[in-house]
Design an enzyme around this catalytic site. Structure first.
Site, PDB file in Angstrom:
ATOM      1  N   ARG A   1      -3.348  -3.536   4.895  1.00  0.00           N
ATOM      2  CA  ARG A   1      -2.211  -2.656   5.176  1.00  0.00           C
ATOM      3  C   ARG A   1      -1.728  -1.967   3.913  1.00  0.00           C
ATOM      4  O   ARG A   1      -1.942  -2.438   2.806  1.00  0.00           O
ATOM      5  CB  ARG A   1      -1.059  -3.462   5.787  1.00  0.00           C
TER       6      ARG A   1
ATOM      7  N   ASP B   1      -5.709  -8.509   3.384  1.00  0.00           N
ATOM      8  CA  ASP B   1      -4.719  -7.650   4.032  1.00  0.00           C
ATOM      9  C   ASP B   1      -5.016  -6.205   3.662  1.00  0.00           C
ATOM     10  O   ASP B   1      -4.987  -5.848   2.493  1.00  0.00           O
ATOM     11  CB  ASP B   1      -3.317  -8.040   3.567  1.00  0.00           C
TER      12      ASP B   1
END
Length: 127
Positions: A110, A108
């Site tokens: 983000r 991930d």
């Protein structure tokens, strides 16, 4: 609606805060931090339920007051072109995480570092 400009490594992000009701000084504010999903929200992809999640959040905050912070972090932060490449790998049998790893990304990519600043700017006491 408020739009924000970021600096430094986040300069490409332009988050948007959609608010219902006055949030200044309020505690326990209903909040949804939502990452852009063009493939679902605009093109109707059935590979995820992002559009439905966003719709539910908008309905809830419209009823109760609150905020949706919309972040431009398509495809777990890998961008639209890489997300499309990951889709092709998923068609070959990889899951989302393995496809992202195959493309050289972490599980991930983000970041939510900007969210506290946005909440402070809106005057939110707590979420």
């Amino acid at each position: 609606m408020r739009s924000y400009r970021c600096k430094g490594i986040y300069a490409a992000l332009e988050p948007v805060a959609l608010t219902y009701g006055s949030l200044a000084g309020k505690e326990n504010v209903l909040a949804r931090i939502h990452d852009q999903c063009l493939t679902s929200e605009v093109f109707g992809s059935k590979r995820c339920d992002c559009k439905e999640q966003l719709g539910m959040a908008l309905d809830m905050i419209k009823e109760e007051g609150g905020v949706v912070i919309y972040l431009q972090q398509e495809g777990r932060g890998i961008g639209l072109a890489n997300k499309v490449a990951a889709y092709a790998l998923q068609d070959e049998g990889l899951d989302t995480v393995d496809a992202n790893r195959h493309l050289g990304f972490g599980d991930d990519e983000r970041t939510y570092d900007i969210v506290p600043s946005i909440l402070r700017d809106l005057g939110v006491g707590s979420i």
